[in-house]
Design a protein around this motif. Structure first.
Motif, PDB file in Angstrom:
ATOM      1  N   ILE A  68       0.860  -1.189   0.000  1.00 22.42           N
ATOM      2  CA  ILE A  68       0.000   0.000   0.000  1.00 22.42           C
ATOM      3  C   ILE A  68       0.897   1.241   0.000  1.00 22.42           C
ATOM      4  CG2 ILE A  68      -1.809   1.259   1.211  1.00 22.42           C
ATOM      5  CD1 ILE A  68      -2.664  -1.516   0.141  1.00 22.42           C
ATOM      6  N   ALA A  69       0.870   1.961  -1.101  1.00 23.83           N
ATOM      7  CA  ALA A  69       1.739   3.133  -1.237  1.00 23.83           C
ATOM      8  C   ALA A  69       1.184   4.355  -0.520  1.00 23.83           C
ATOM      9  CB  ALA A  69       1.953   3.447  -2.716  1.00 23.83           C
ATOM     10  N   GLU A  70      -0.142   4.502  -0.535  1.00 21.19           N
ATOM     11  CA  GLU A  70      -0.757   5.677   0.080  1.00 21.19           C
ATOM     12  C   GLU A  70      -1.840   5.239   1.051  1.00 21.19           C
ATOM     13  OE1 GLU A  70      -2.069   8.767  -2.553  1.00 21.19           O
ATOM     14  OE2 GLU A  70      -0.497   8.278  -4.010  1.00 21.19           O
ATOM     15  N   TYR A  71      -1.775   5.803   2.247  1.00 22.54           N
ATOM     16  CA  TYR A  71      -2.803   5.516   3.241  1.00 22.54           C
ATOM     17  C   TYR A  71      -2.929   6.699   4.186  1.00 22.54           C
ATOM     18  CZ  TYR A  71       1.267   4.199   6.123  1.00 22.54           C
ATOM     19  OH  TYR A  71       2.472   4.191   6.784  1.00 22.54           O
ATOM     20  N   GLU A  72      -4.034   6.724   4.892  1.00 13.78           N
ATOM     21  CA  GLU A  72      -4.292   7.775   5.871  1.00 13.78           C
ATOM     22  C   GLU A  72      -4.273   7.165   7.268  1.00 13.78           C
ATOM     23  OE1 GLU A  72      -8.014  10.613   7.227  1.00 13.78           O
ATOM     24  OE2 GLU A  72      -7.879  10.010   5.114  1.00 13.78           O
ATOM     25  N   VAL A  73      -3.511   7.752   8.152  1.00 15.75           N
ATOM     26  CA  VAL A  73      -3.482   7.303   9.543  1.00 15.75           C
ATOM     27  C   VAL A  73      -4.709   7.851  10.254  1.00 15.75           C
ATOM     28  CG1 VAL A  73      -2.226   7.464  11.728  1.00 15.75           C
ATOM     29  CG2 VAL A  73      -0.973   7.100   9.595  1.00 15.75           C
ATOM     30  N   LEU A  74      -5.422   6.964  10.934  1.00 15.03           N
ATOM     31  CA  LEU A  74      -6.655   7.345  11.609  1.00 15.03           C
ATOM     32  C   LEU A  74      -6.569   6.925  13.075  1.00 15.03           C
ATOM     33  CD1 LEU A  74      -9.384   8.652  10.825  1.00 15.03           C
ATOM     34  CD2 LEU A  74     -10.265   6.344  10.478  1.00 15.03           C
ATOM     35  N   GLU A  75      -6.516   7.895  13.953  1.00  8.95           N
ATOM     36  CA  GLU A  75      -6.369   7.634  15.398  1.00  8.95           C
ATOM     37  C   GLU A  75      -7.479   6.737  15.937  1.00  8.95           C
ATOM     38  OE1 GLU A  75      -4.369   7.502  18.799  1.00  8.95           O
ATOM     39  OE2 GLU A  75      -3.624   8.729  17.150  1.00  8.95           O
ATOM     40  N   ASP A  76      -8.670   6.845  15.397  1.00 10.51           N
ATOM     41  CA  ASP A  76      -9.780   6.025  15.885  1.00 10.51           C
ATOM     42  C   ASP A  76      -9.573   4.529  15.640  1.00 10.51           C
ATOM     43  OD1 ASP A  76     -11.368   7.960  17.098  1.00 10.51           O
ATOM     44  OD2 ASP A  76     -12.489   8.399  15.260  1.00 10.51           O
ATOM     45  N   LEU A  77      -8.607   4.150  14.803  1.00  8.25           N
ATOM     46  CA  LEU A  77      -8.305   2.740  14.563  1.00  8.25           C
ATOM     47  C   LEU A  77      -7.248   2.189  15.514  1.00  8.25           C
ATOM     48  CD1 LEU A  77      -8.404   2.448  10.666  1.00  8.25           C
ATOM     49  CD2 LEU A  77      -9.901   1.300  12.322  1.00  8.25           C
ATOM     50  N   ALA A  78      -6.757   3.007  16.442  1.00  4.73           N
ATOM     51  CA  ALA A  78      -5.799   2.507  17.435  1.00  4.73           C
ATOM     52  C   ALA A  78      -6.442   1.382  18.236  1.00  4.73           C
ATOM     53  CB  ALA A  78      -5.351   3.633  18.363  1.00  4.73           C
ATOM     54  N   GLU A  79      -5.611   0.463  18.706  1.00  5.05           N
ATOM     55  CA  GLU A  79      -6.119  -0.660  19.483  1.00  5.05           C
ATOM     56  C   GLU A  79      -6.706  -0.170  20.803  1.00  5.05           C
ATOM     57  OE1 GLU A  79      -7.611  -3.288  19.744  1.00  5.05           O
ATOM     58  OE2 GLU A  79      -6.213  -4.961  19.634  1.00  5.05           O
ATOM     59  N   TRP A  80      -7.519  -0.996  21.388  1.00  2.27           N
ATOM     60  CA  TRP A  80      -8.141  -0.793  22.694  1.00  2.27           C
ATOM     61  C   TRP A  80      -7.071  -0.322  23.680  1.00  2.27           C
ATOM     62  CZ3 TRP A  80     -12.800  -4.265  23.453  1.00  2.27           C
ATOM     63  CH2 TRP A  80     -13.435  -4.051  24.688  1.00  2.27           C
ATOM     64  N   ASP A  81      -7.381   0.668  24.484  1.00  2.79           N
ATOM     65  CA  ASP A  81      -6.483   1.078  25.572  1.00  2.79           C
ATOM     66  C   ASP A  81      -6.721   0.100  26.721  1.00  2.79           C
ATOM     67  OD1 ASP A  81      -5.191   2.185  27.762  1.00  2.79           O
ATOM     68  OD2 ASP A  81      -5.958   4.209  27.435  1.00  2.79           O
ATOM     69  N   TYR A  82      -5.709  -0.734  26.994  1.00  5.97           N
ATOM     70  CA  TYR A  82      -5.860  -1.798  27.988  1.00  5.97           C
ATOM     71  C   TYR A  82      -5.555  -1.377  29.420  1.00  5.97           C
ATOM     72  CZ  TYR A  82      -6.118  -4.880  23.941  1.00  5.97           C
ATOM     73  OH  TYR A  82      -6.487  -5.484  22.771  1.00  5.97           O
ATOM     74  N   PHE A 108     -14.480  -7.814  26.945  1.00  4.39           N
ATOM     75  CA  PHE A 108     -15.608  -7.203  26.252  1.00  4.39           C
ATOM     76  C   PHE A 108     -16.765  -6.883  27.195  1.00  4.39           C
ATOM     77  CE2 PHE A 108     -13.188  -9.029  22.837  1.00  4.39           C
ATOM     78  CZ  PHE A 108     -13.329  -8.120  21.804  1.00  4.39           C
ATOM     79  N   ALA A 109     -16.926  -7.665  28.240  1.00  2.00           N
ATOM     80  CA  ALA A 109     -18.015  -7.419  29.191  1.00  2.00           C
ATOM     81  C   ALA A 109     -17.617  -6.428  30.279  1.00  2.00           C
ATOM     82  CB  ALA A 109     -18.444  -8.736  29.836  1.00  2.00           C
ATOM     83  N   ASP A 110     -16.369  -6.504  30.741  1.00  2.00           N
ATOM     84  CA  ASP A 110     -15.941  -5.745  31.918  1.00  2.00           C
ATOM     85  C   ASP A 110     -15.073  -4.534  31.608  1.00  2.00           C
ATOM     86  OD1 ASP A 110     -17.231  -7.685  33.523  1.00  2.00           O
ATOM     87  OD2 ASP A 110     -15.461  -8.970  33.387  1.00  2.00           O
ATOM     88  N   GLY A 111     -14.500  -4.462  30.417  1.00  2.93           N
ATOM     89  CA  GLY A 111     -13.606  -3.364  30.082  1.00  2.93           C
ATOM     90  C   GLY A 111     -12.230  -3.550  30.695  1.00  2.93           C
ATOM     91  N   ALA A 112     -11.339  -2.628  30.387  1.00  2.00           N
ATOM     92  CA  ALA A 112      -9.962  -2.675  30.870  1.00  2.00           C
ATOM     93  C   ALA A 112      -9.796  -1.669  32.001  1.00  2.00           C
ATOM     94  CB  ALA A 112      -8.989  -2.358  29.740  1.00  2.00           C
ATOM     95  N   PRO A 113      -9.485  -2.128  33.217  1.00  2.00           N
ATOM     96  CA  PRO A 113      -9.283  -1.201  34.333  1.00  2.00           C
ATOM     97  C   PRO A 113      -8.206  -0.159  34.002  1.00  2.00           C
ATOM     98  CG  PRO A 113      -9.330  -3.470  35.112  1.00  2.00           C
ATOM     99  CD  PRO A 113      -9.282  -3.524  33.614  1.00  2.00           C
ATOM    100  N   GLY A 114      -8.556   1.094  34.147  1.00  2.00           N
ATOM    101  CA  GLY A 114      -7.619   2.170  33.824  1.00  2.00           C
ATOM    102  C   GLY A 114      -7.533   2.463  32.340  1.00  2.00           C
ATOM    103  N   GLY A 115      -8.337   1.749  31.528  1.00  2.00           N
ATOM    104  CA  GLY A 115      -8.334   1.946  30.080  1.00  2.00           C
ATOM    105  C   GLY A 115      -9.758   2.108  29.569  1.00  2.00           C
ATOM    106  N   GLU A 116     -10.020   1.516  28.407  1.00  2.00           N
ATOM    107  CA  GLU A 116     -11.323   1.659  27.768  1.00  2.00           C
ATOM    108  C   GLU A 116     -12.236   0.466  28.052  1.00  2.00           C
ATOM    109  OE1 GLU A 116     -10.998   3.977  23.649  1.00  2.00           O
ATOM    110  OE2 GLU A 116      -9.617   2.275  23.720  1.00  2.00           O
ATOM    111  N   ASP A 117     -13.526   0.701  27.861  1.00  2.00           N
ATOM    112  CA  ASP A 117     -14.485  -0.399  27.848  1.00  2.00           C
ATOM    113  C   ASP A 117     -15.016  -0.530  26.422  1.00  2.00           C
ATOM    114  OD1 ASP A 117     -16.361   1.659  27.537  1.00  2.00           O
ATOM    115  OD2 ASP A 117     -17.221   1.404  29.531  1.00  2.00           O
TER     116      ASP A 117
END
Length: 196
Positions: A68-82, A108-117
């Motif tokens: 892939i020569a051209e792409y756009e970085v999208l912050e919303d695609l970052a992995e789950w904050d654990y 998925f049910a409880d979320g990540a303590p100190g991170g995202e759900d």
């Protein structure tokens, strides 16, 4: 009909060992780099309306090695904050919880303590899907990101609660195809391995 192709990055040392890798910027292993060179080979010669990629180096490197020569970085695609789970396996975290008498835990049910759900990740992927759907009016769209964020994205594509992402296993260097049938969102393929 346009398709939304979602790809998980190639193998890293932490994905190989099952450690949660959210905000840490871990590189691909040599095997992960080899995987990504073959990642899109069986999709044919496609032109993408847009390619959206997580800001983490393992996703950006996957895009580059996949050609892939051209792409756009999208912050919303970052992995789950654990949060406190970052760098640890589920088994390690569960052992700590059970040692003090706490009940079993599920991300998925409880979320990540100190991170995202799951709901917070769902808000992010809803924005990604809104953009992807607009772009699909001009052709196929490619997303390159991470396991858990893409699992939530698959659930939201089907208009399910983000917690239902738990049912969409996605291995390293695997992909899925999200599309429509009779105007309804469907999963055409999921967790597709590399071709031989």
């Amino acid at each position: 009909m346009a398709e939304l192709i979602v790809v998980r990055h190639g193998e890293t040392e932490w994905s190989k060992s099952g450690r949660h890798t959210g905000v840490s910027d871990i590189p691909l292993t040599a095997e992960g780099e080899d995987q990504t060179r073959r990642l899109l080979a069986d999709l044919g010669n496609r032109s993408w309306a847009v390619v959206l990629v997580s800001p983490r180096q393992r996703a950006r490197r996957t895009a580059e090695l996949a050609g892939i020569a051209e792409y756009e970085v999208l912050e919303d695609l970052a992995e789950w904050d654990y949060g406190v789970l970052e760098g640890h396996t589920t088994a390690e975290y569960e052992a700590r919880r059970t040692s003090v008498g706490l009940p079993r835990w599920q991300l998925f049910a409880d979320g990540a303590p100190g991170g995202e759900d799951a709901a917070a990740v769902g808000v992010r992927v809803d924005r990604v899907l809104e953009r992807a759907r607009r772009e699909m009016e001009g052709g196929d769209v490619l997303l390159i990101a991470h396991s858990h964020v893409l699992r939530v994205l698959a659930a939201r594509w089907l208009e399910l609660d983000p917690r239902h992402g738990s049912g969409f296993l996605l291995g390293a260097a695997r992909r899925g195809v999200l599309t429509y049938e009779h105007s309804l969102p469907v999963i055409g393929h999921w967790n597709v391995p590399l071709s031989a």
